[in-house]
Design an enzyme around this catalytic site. Sequence first.
Site, PDB file in Angstrom:
ATOM      1  N   HIS A  38      79.019 -37.181  -3.591  1.00 30.21           N
ATOM      2  CA  HIS A  38      80.259 -36.450  -3.357  1.00 30.21           C
ATOM      3  C   HIS A  38      79.987 -35.015  -2.942  1.00 30.21           C
ATOM      4  O   HIS A  38      80.565 -34.505  -1.983  1.00 30.21           O
ATOM      5  CB  HIS A  38      81.129 -36.486  -4.622  1.00 30.21           C
ATOM      6  CG  HIS A  38      82.560 -36.164  -4.350  1.00 30.21           C
ATOM      7  ND1 HIS A  38      83.142 -34.988  -4.762  1.00 30.21           N
ATOM      8  CD2 HIS A  38      83.518 -36.851  -3.689  1.00 30.21           C
ATOM      9  CE1 HIS A  38      84.415 -34.992  -4.365  1.00 30.21           C
ATOM     10  NE2 HIS A  38      84.669 -36.101  -3.718  1.00 30.21           N
ATOM     11  N   HIS A  57      87.002 -34.405   3.150  1.00 27.72           N
ATOM     12  CA  HIS A  57      88.361 -34.148   2.644  1.00 27.72           C
ATOM     13  C   HIS A  57      89.198 -33.465   3.725  1.00 27.72           C
ATOM     14  O   HIS A  57      88.668 -33.070   4.753  1.00 27.72           O
ATOM     15  CB  HIS A  57      88.313 -33.276   1.391  1.00 27.72           C
ATOM     16  CG  HIS A  57      87.539 -33.916   0.285  1.00 27.72           C
ATOM     17  ND1 HIS A  57      86.181 -33.768   0.160  1.00 27.72           N
ATOM     18  CD2 HIS A  57      87.931 -34.746  -0.710  1.00 27.72           C
ATOM     19  CE1 HIS A  57      85.769 -34.465  -0.876  1.00 27.72           C
ATOM     20  NE2 HIS A  57      86.802 -35.078  -1.423  1.00 27.72           N
ATOM     21  N   HIS A  67      86.238 -42.369   0.364  1.00 27.14           N
ATOM     22  CA  HIS A  67      86.263 -42.633  -1.079  1.00 27.14           C
ATOM     23  C   HIS A  67      86.311 -44.126  -1.388  1.00 27.14           C
ATOM     24  O   HIS A  67      85.800 -44.572  -2.405  1.00 27.14           O
ATOM     25  CB  HIS A  67      87.414 -41.870  -1.731  1.00 27.14           C
ATOM     26  CG  HIS A  67      87.205 -40.381  -1.728  1.00 27.14           C
ATOM     27  ND1 HIS A  67      87.609 -39.582  -0.693  1.00 27.14           N
ATOM     28  CD2 HIS A  67      86.588 -39.561  -2.612  1.00 27.14           C
ATOM     29  CE1 HIS A  67      87.261 -38.323  -0.941  1.00 27.14           C
ATOM     30  NE2 HIS A  67      86.647 -38.267  -2.103  1.00 27.14           N
ATOM     31  N   HIS A  98      96.627 -36.165  -5.620  1.00 26.37           N
ATOM     32  CA  HIS A  98      95.169 -36.216  -5.760  1.00 26.37           C
ATOM     33  C   HIS A  98      94.560 -34.896  -6.238  1.00 26.37           C
ATOM     34  O   HIS A  98      93.816 -34.846  -7.213  1.00 26.37           O
ATOM     35  CB  HIS A  98      94.514 -36.644  -4.434  1.00 26.37           C
ATOM     36  CG  HIS A  98      93.084 -36.266  -4.343  1.00 26.37           C
ATOM     37  ND1 HIS A  98      92.647 -35.168  -3.640  1.00 26.37           N
ATOM     38  CD2 HIS A  98      91.975 -36.794  -4.925  1.00 26.37           C
ATOM     39  CE1 HIS A  98      91.334 -35.060  -3.781  1.00 26.37           C
ATOM     40  NE2 HIS A  98      90.897 -36.035  -4.550  1.00 26.37           N
ATOM     41  N   HIS A 150      92.753 -33.497 -10.079  1.00 24.31           N
ATOM     42  CA  HIS A 150      91.433 -32.866 -10.231  1.00 24.31           C
ATOM     43  C   HIS A 150      91.532 -31.581 -11.051  1.00 24.31           C
ATOM     44  O   HIS A 150      90.789 -31.377 -12.015  1.00 24.31           O
ATOM     45  CB  HIS A 150      90.854 -32.516  -8.861  1.00 24.31           C
ATOM     46  CG  HIS A 150      90.068 -33.620  -8.228  1.00 24.31           C
ATOM     47  ND1 HIS A 150      88.751 -33.870  -8.541  1.00 24.31           N
ATOM     48  CD2 HIS A 150      90.403 -34.544  -7.300  1.00 24.31           C
ATOM     49  CE1 HIS A 150      88.321 -34.908  -7.819  1.00 24.31           C
ATOM     50  NE2 HIS A 150      89.309 -35.327  -7.057  1.00 24.31           N
ATOM     51  N   PHE A 184      84.556 -29.987  -6.102  1.00 26.56           N
ATOM     52  CA  PHE A 184      83.992 -31.151  -5.433  1.00 26.56           C
ATOM     53  C   PHE A 184      82.517 -31.395  -5.767  1.00 26.56           C
ATOM     54  O   PHE A 184      82.085 -32.526  -5.883  1.00 26.56           O
ATOM     55  CB  PHE A 184      84.111 -31.013  -3.920  1.00 26.56           C
ATOM     56  CG  PHE A 184      85.496 -31.263  -3.423  1.00 26.56           C
ATOM     57  CD1 PHE A 184      86.386 -32.044  -4.139  1.00 26.56           C
ATOM     58  CD2 PHE A 184      85.920 -30.715  -2.225  1.00 26.56           C
ATOM     59  CE1 PHE A 184      87.666 -32.278  -3.677  1.00 26.56           C
ATOM     60  CE2 PHE A 184      87.203 -30.947  -1.750  1.00 26.56           C
ATOM     61  CZ  PHE A 184      88.067 -31.729  -2.470  1.00 26.56           C
ATOM     62  N   HIS A 236      90.013 -41.918  -8.525  1.00 30.58           N
ATOM     63  CA  HIS A 236      89.979 -42.329  -7.122  1.00 30.58           C
ATOM     64  C   HIS A 236      90.285 -43.798  -6.915  1.00 30.58           C
ATOM     65  O   HIS A 236      90.710 -44.205  -5.832  1.00 30.58           O
ATOM     66  CB  HIS A 236      88.662 -41.916  -6.454  1.00 30.58           C
ATOM     67  CG  HIS A 236      88.795 -40.563  -5.840  1.00 30.58           C
ATOM     68  ND1 HIS A 236      89.333 -40.378  -4.590  1.00 30.58           N
ATOM     69  CD2 HIS A 236      88.562 -39.330  -6.348  1.00 30.58           C
ATOM     70  CE1 HIS A 236      89.395 -39.078  -4.331  1.00 30.58           C
ATOM     71  NE2 HIS A 236      88.934 -38.415  -5.376  1.00 30.58           N
TER      72      HIS A 236
HETATM   73 CU1  C2O Z   1      86.382 -36.424  -2.919  1.00 29.24          CU
HETATM   74 CU2  C2O Z   1      89.025 -36.430  -5.296  1.00 29.24          CU
HETATM   75  O1  C2O Z   1      87.778 -35.842  -4.133  1.00 29.24           O
END
Ligand code: C2O
Length: 581
Positions: A175, A193, A202, A324, A328, A346, A359
């Site tokens: 990632h 992203h 993802h 999303h 995070h 990230f 995810h």
């Molecule tokens: Cu690659 Cu939720 O981020």
Amino acid sequence: MASVCNSKTLNTPFTSSTTSSLASTSKPSQLLLHGKRNQTFKISCKVSNNDQNGETNSVDRRNVLLGLGGLYGVANAVPLATANPIPTPDLTSCSIAHIDETDDVEYSCCPPKPDDLDKVPYYKFPSMTKLRIRPPAHAADEEYIAKYNLATKRMRELDINPTDPLGFKQQANIHCAYCNGAYRVGGKELQVHFSWLFFPFHRWYLYFYERILGSLINDPTFGLPYWNWDHPKGMRLPPMFDREGSSIYDEKRNQNHRNGTVIDLGHFGEEVETTQLQMMTNNLTLMYRQMITNAPCPLLFFGAPYPLGSDPSPGMGTIENIPHTPVHIWTGDNPRQKHGENMGNFYSAGLDPVFYCHHANVDRMWNEWKQIGGKRRDLTQKDWLNSEFFFYDENRNPFRVRVRDCLDTKKMGYDYAPMPTPWRNFKPIRKSTTGKVNTSSLPPASQVFPLAKLDKAISFSIDRPASSRTQQEKTEQEEMLTFNKIQYDDRKYIRFDVFLNVDKNVNADELDKAEFAGSYTSLPHVHKVNGSHAASVTFQLAITELLEDIGLEDEDTIAVTLVPKKGDISIDSAEIKLEAC
Ligand code: C2O
């Protein structure tokens, strides 16, 4: 499209224990009043356009819509019309990544290099006899939890060899490498992203992660759990991840968000003071807006086109933006960790096992969105279909994979255990105003913009290009409320909300209203692309359905209210346009 929600349907998900066999995990939650502010997350947000027809004729409009670097500059230099998919990154040139641009904190996350880089084959799906079924995390039984913990424990043990591609840290590094500037393609930093690569990257990443876990416990049917945050029962950290000492526990999480605290799917760094019920209601409203109202067209859902040679981060799709990113931020340990580790950045997000669970639900939303109907289909652009990534499989063999091969999860060998999707029937109908607000008492958009600083709620009137459109016309073109050149410092938190037909005293903590059109968010964004931190983006909201719901279809002029929630924002202009998907 979606049926109307009344208080009965609203209550169902909270009170019924018979709709499914889910264990209830709810505890009284504590919604804190004060959150810590300065959090780090590598995000920029440029909301996408709604144009997916043809690969050639839409180029210019795409640029305008997306506000791609100085509007015309970048995209003119990029031959969007020819086939230019993002290729597999060149591993030999993988270099050091960065956590934080201001302090220039470096982090090394390149994968081990395969022996013969030129001969990395395309991945072929192994034959399978049974689909792997991903269960909702909050409802998983102890047997499943034990298996999942054991698999993760074994994966962590592989870290003893730091270059084992199957090790837990190497998996998390994937990632980091794809998101924090370790790879370059076409002379530019590669970023998966803020563009149409978000969903497919993802999906592939979790595919291999899941197969590795399964192979570590000799269970080819093992499916990752999904964090069912789109359902009230899943709107909290899944309890299995909150058991200290287990292999799926992570210390670097916001301690105020444990023990059943209800999540805010629009979290922008500060705690919203409201009831659990209102929070869940806001969450379902946000889901309805992001999945249905604001994502009638593929590019609005997936994110902006990102062909080879273009600058990274052209614009997020609706779900990447919300929920999303807020999930995070909400999970990461912003109060204690400088860069919001683990989930809030990230480079470190993959170090928290709940990342893969989060995810999985993002991935599930892709499937759900396609089932809603209308024009909600996978993109057809070759630049998207032929984009590639690099992964190791569970046997440590390196492979190249293509977007075109990940469009059908059943073909990939997995599916999601079904859960009700209450947001689908959550069309907000409650109105805070009756009738039409008097637009003649409001300043027109032409007077309000350019707006140097959005520092308080402001209302203005704006003309529509057409009124009383027929169903046919509505099918052909979406009515898009468009804000051009929104500017702010992209190292800061940004959020503002948009309402139609209300006055500026609207209560913006209650989102379940017909007049709530959507939110613009951006979170601190670290990048090495250019020296500037000045974001300049175009933001569009699809308002066709909203105008029907509020009963304003026949009006030539409507009222728009902007409510700032965080950050210094300036906006160059606002207009309403008609756009085809
Ligand atoms: Cu690659 Cu939720 O981020």
